[in-house]
Motif scaffolding. Sequence first.
Motif, PDB file in Angstrom:
ATOM      1  N   VAL A 121     -15.751   8.881   3.392  1.00  0.00           N
ATOM      2  CA  VAL A 121     -16.985   8.749   2.627  1.00  0.00           C
ATOM      3  C   VAL A 121     -17.615  10.104   2.369  1.00  0.00           C
ATOM      4  O   VAL A 121     -18.101  10.387   1.266  1.00  0.00           O
ATOM      5  CB  VAL A 121     -17.967   7.811   3.356  1.00  0.00           C
ATOM      6  N   ARG A 122     -17.611  10.967   3.368  1.00  0.00           N
ATOM      7  CA  ARG A 122     -18.203  12.293   3.179  1.00  0.00           C
ATOM      8  C   ARG A 122     -17.469  13.075   2.093  1.00  0.00           C
ATOM      9  O   ARG A 122     -18.068  13.838   1.341  1.00  0.00           O
ATOM     10  CB  ARG A 122     -18.189  13.067   4.497  1.00  0.00           C
ATOM     11  N   ALA A 123     -16.173  12.870   1.987  1.00  0.00           N
ATOM     12  CA  ALA A 123     -15.393  13.593   0.975  1.00  0.00           C
ATOM     13  C   ALA A 123     -15.768  13.157  -0.440  1.00  0.00           C
ATOM     14  O   ALA A 123     -15.765  13.976  -1.360  1.00  0.00           O
ATOM     15  CB  ALA A 123     -13.904  13.374   1.221  1.00  0.00           C
ATOM     16  N   VAL A 124     -16.102  11.879  -0.633  1.00  0.00           N
ATOM     17  CA  VAL A 124     -16.413  11.408  -1.988  1.00  0.00           C
ATOM     18  C   VAL A 124     -17.900  11.514  -2.314  1.00  0.00           C
ATOM     19  O   VAL A 124     -18.271  11.580  -3.485  1.00  0.00           O
ATOM     20  CB  VAL A 124     -15.934   9.959  -2.206  1.00  0.00           C
ATOM     21  N   ASP A 125     -18.760  11.530  -1.289  1.00  0.00           N
ATOM     22  CA  ASP A 125     -20.210  11.612  -1.538  1.00  0.00           C
ATOM     23  C   ASP A 125     -20.904  12.232  -0.331  1.00  0.00           C
ATOM     24  O   ASP A 125     -21.321  11.523   0.599  1.00  0.00           O
ATOM     25  CB  ASP A 125     -20.792  10.233  -1.832  1.00  0.00           C
ATOM     26  N   PRO A 126     -21.073  13.555  -0.323  1.00  0.00           N
ATOM     27  CA  PRO A 126     -21.659  14.226   0.839  1.00  0.00           C
ATOM     28  C   PRO A 126     -23.110  13.835   1.117  1.00  0.00           C
ATOM     29  O   PRO A 126     -23.605  14.072   2.219  1.00  0.00           O
ATOM     30  CB  PRO A 126     -21.569  15.718   0.467  1.00  0.00           C
ATOM     31  N   LEU A 127     -23.812  13.254   0.142  1.00  0.00           N
ATOM     32  CA  LEU A 127     -25.213  12.886   0.371  1.00  0.00           C
ATOM     33  C   LEU A 127     -25.377  11.603   1.186  1.00  0.00           C
ATOM     34  O   LEU A 127     -26.438  11.347   1.736  1.00  0.00           O
ATOM     35  CB  LEU A 127     -25.940  12.716  -0.970  1.00  0.00           C
ATOM     36  N   VAL A 128     -24.324  10.791   1.257  1.00  0.00           N
ATOM     37  CA  VAL A 128     -24.449   9.515   1.958  1.00  0.00           C
ATOM     38  C   VAL A 128     -24.378   9.730   3.462  1.00  0.00           C
ATOM     39  O   VAL A 128     -23.413  10.302   3.972  1.00  0.00           O
ATOM     40  CB  VAL A 128     -23.345   8.535   1.519  1.00  0.00           C
ATOM     41  N   ALA A 129     -25.404   9.275   4.168  1.00  0.00           N
ATOM     42  CA  ALA A 129     -25.443   9.394   5.619  1.00  0.00           C
ATOM     43  C   ALA A 129     -25.223   8.024   6.258  1.00  0.00           C
ATOM     44  O   ALA A 129     -24.912   7.045   5.576  1.00  0.00           O
ATOM     45  CB  ALA A 129     -26.781   9.987   6.059  1.00  0.00           C
ATOM     46  N   ASP A 130     -25.396   7.952   7.580  1.00  0.00           N
ATOM     47  CA  ASP A 130     -25.271   6.714   8.348  1.00  0.00           C
ATOM     48  C   ASP A 130     -23.895   6.084   8.163  1.00  0.00           C
ATOM     49  O   ASP A 130     -23.755   4.876   8.027  1.00  0.00           O
ATOM     50  CB  ASP A 130     -26.370   5.709   7.956  1.00  0.00           C
ATOM     51  N   GLN A 131     -22.853   6.898   8.166  1.00  0.00           N
ATOM     52  CA  GLN A 131     -21.490   6.386   8.031  1.00  0.00           C
ATOM     53  C   GLN A 131     -20.658   6.684   9.271  1.00  0.00           C
ATOM     54  O   GLN A 131     -19.444   6.521   9.252  1.00  0.00           O
ATOM     55  CB  GLN A 131     -20.815   6.999   6.799  1.00  0.00           C
ATOM     56  N   GLY A 132     -21.310   7.134  10.354  1.00  0.00           N
ATOM     57  CA  GLY A 132     -20.593   7.461  11.578  1.00  0.00           C
ATOM     58  C   GLY A 132     -20.605   6.307  12.558  1.00  0.00           C
ATOM     59  O   GLY A 132     -20.393   5.155  12.188  1.00  0.00           O
ATOM     60  N   ARG A 147     -19.338   5.216  -4.300  1.00  0.00           N
ATOM     61  CA  ARG A 147     -18.242   6.112  -4.689  1.00  0.00           C
ATOM     62  C   ARG A 147     -16.998   5.919  -3.827  1.00  0.00           C
ATOM     63  O   ARG A 147     -15.936   6.438  -4.153  1.00  0.00           O
ATOM     64  CB  ARG A 147     -18.714   7.567  -4.636  1.00  0.00           C
ATOM     65  N   ASP A 148     -17.124   5.200  -2.739  1.00  0.00           N
ATOM     66  CA  ASP A 148     -15.968   4.906  -1.884  1.00  0.00           C
ATOM     67  C   ASP A 148     -15.300   3.646  -2.417  1.00  0.00           C
ATOM     68  O   ASP A 148     -15.427   2.553  -1.865  1.00  0.00           O
ATOM     69  CB  ASP A 148     -16.424   4.728  -0.435  1.00  0.00           C
ATOM     70  N   THR A 149     -14.577   3.807  -3.512  1.00  0.00           N
ATOM     71  CA  THR A 149     -14.068   2.641  -4.244  1.00  0.00           C
ATOM     72  C   THR A 149     -12.773   2.071  -3.673  1.00  0.00           C
ATOM     73  O   THR A 149     -12.420   0.926  -3.990  1.00  0.00           O
ATOM     74  CB  THR A 149     -13.837   3.011  -5.715  1.00  0.00           C
ATOM     75  N   VAL A 150     -12.062   2.814  -2.854  1.00  0.00           N
ATOM     76  CA  VAL A 150     -10.741   2.369  -2.394  1.00  0.00           C
ATOM     77  C   VAL A 150     -10.782   0.989  -1.728  1.00  0.00           C
ATOM     78  O   VAL A 150      -9.941   0.135  -2.010  1.00  0.00           O
ATOM     79  CB  VAL A 150     -10.125   3.423  -1.451  1.00  0.00           C
ATOM     80  N   PRO A 151     -11.760   0.701  -0.829  1.00  0.00           N
ATOM     81  CA  PRO A 151     -11.741  -0.608  -0.168  1.00  0.00           C
ATOM     82  C   PRO A 151     -12.439  -1.729  -0.942  1.00  0.00           C
ATOM     83  O   PRO A 151     -12.411  -2.877  -0.508  1.00  0.00           O
ATOM     84  CB  PRO A 151     -12.502  -0.342   1.155  1.00  0.00           C
ATOM     85  N   VAL A 152     -13.097  -1.427  -2.068  1.00  0.00           N
ATOM     86  CA  VAL A 152     -14.055  -2.367  -2.665  1.00  0.00           C
ATOM     87  C   VAL A 152     -13.404  -3.637  -3.193  1.00  0.00           C
ATOM     88  O   VAL A 152     -14.024  -4.703  -3.190  1.00  0.00           O
ATOM     89  CB  VAL A 152     -14.858  -1.660  -3.778  1.00  0.00           C
ATOM     90  N   ARG A 153     -12.147  -3.596  -3.590  1.00  0.00           N
ATOM     91  CA  ARG A 153     -11.491  -4.801  -4.111  1.00  0.00           C
ATOM     92  C   ARG A 153     -11.500  -5.921  -3.059  1.00  0.00           C
ATOM     93  O   ARG A 153     -11.553  -7.107  -3.409  1.00  0.00           O
ATOM     94  CB  ARG A 153     -10.059  -4.495  -4.558  1.00  0.00           C
ATOM     95  N   ALA A 154     -11.489  -5.542  -1.784  1.00  0.00           N
ATOM     96  CA  ALA A 154     -11.531  -6.557  -0.730  1.00  0.00           C
ATOM     97  C   ALA A 154     -12.804  -7.399  -0.826  1.00  0.00           C
ATOM     98  O   ALA A 154     -12.795  -8.593  -0.513  1.00  0.00           O
ATOM     99  CB  ALA A 154     -11.444  -5.889   0.643  1.00  0.00           C
ATOM    100  N   LEU A 155     -13.893  -6.790  -1.252  1.00  0.00           N
ATOM    101  CA  LEU A 155     -15.139  -7.528  -1.443  1.00  0.00           C
ATOM    102  C   LEU A 155     -15.066  -8.403  -2.692  1.00  0.00           C
ATOM    103  O   LEU A 155     -15.432  -9.577  -2.668  1.00  0.00           O
ATOM    104  CB  LEU A 155     -16.309  -6.549  -1.558  1.00  0.00           C
ATOM    105  N   ALA A 156     -14.578  -7.832  -3.787  1.00  0.00           N
ATOM    106  CA  ALA A 156     -14.576  -8.555  -5.065  1.00  0.00           C
ATOM    107  C   ALA A 156     -13.726  -9.815  -4.997  1.00  0.00           C
ATOM    108  O   ALA A 156     -14.132 -10.876  -5.483  1.00  0.00           O
ATOM    109  CB  ALA A 156     -14.085  -7.638  -6.175  1.00  0.00           C
TER     110      ALA A 156
END
Length: 250
Positions: free
Chosen positions: A13-24, A106-115
Amino acid sequence: MDDDPIKGHEARVRAVDPLVADQGALVVREHDVPLEVPGGVGLVNVDRLDPGSLQAAWSPLIVHRLRARVSGPDPQKALGALLDRWLEMPRGDEPEQALSVVWPSRDTVPVRALAVRGFAPTVAVSVHRLRPHDAPAPPASPVKIRAAGQGDVDTVSAMYERLAAFDAQFGWVTPRPSTPDRIRESVAGEVLPLEWCWLAEVDGEPVGCVIVEPPVRARWISGWVNDAPVAYLGVMYVEPPARGAASGRR
């Protein structure tokens, strides 16, 4: 819980969007239920709202929430396995139940699992760095902006109600009999004395409003963002006849 999914998730997540926090690391809260699958870990909790509260106008009354971390060679598969475990959990037959997962857009790789499991976007939280010294001068416009005061309680409350009614078209927001009173109480008791509220006017007539929680009141969301200080734009509304005339931009 294995730390590898958490570390891998945070790095991706940090690689695709450095502004997003609370991902640890997932901080366990009261009543959290842990889930674990190959490549993924999660915590499940349930929020129950008072039907007479203002918050209940903006949400179903019972919200099952999943906080998830996935990594490895197939994050979509890992998220799908977590979702399947979660969906199998019993929930009873109470009305107004919903399931919610917050995910970095922006972390689109896993999103199809939701759709493919029927999840759809309902709320988007975005972040924008304010650069006042770089901002161009606003174009000439008949729209005038002024700070709202206690004499504007009725005007701001009415626009807030119309915003709730508009958002209700999309399925998550639910205006209730108590909503007008809760909105008015919030505007008079919190918004106008404690937050930033501006009105847009054309020829002296209000055509829009914006409500922003200043940093001292936006601490609840500041942990989502790798930047500071953070203010939260919670309400923005322009009357239909005034849309497309730069009110929102102003």
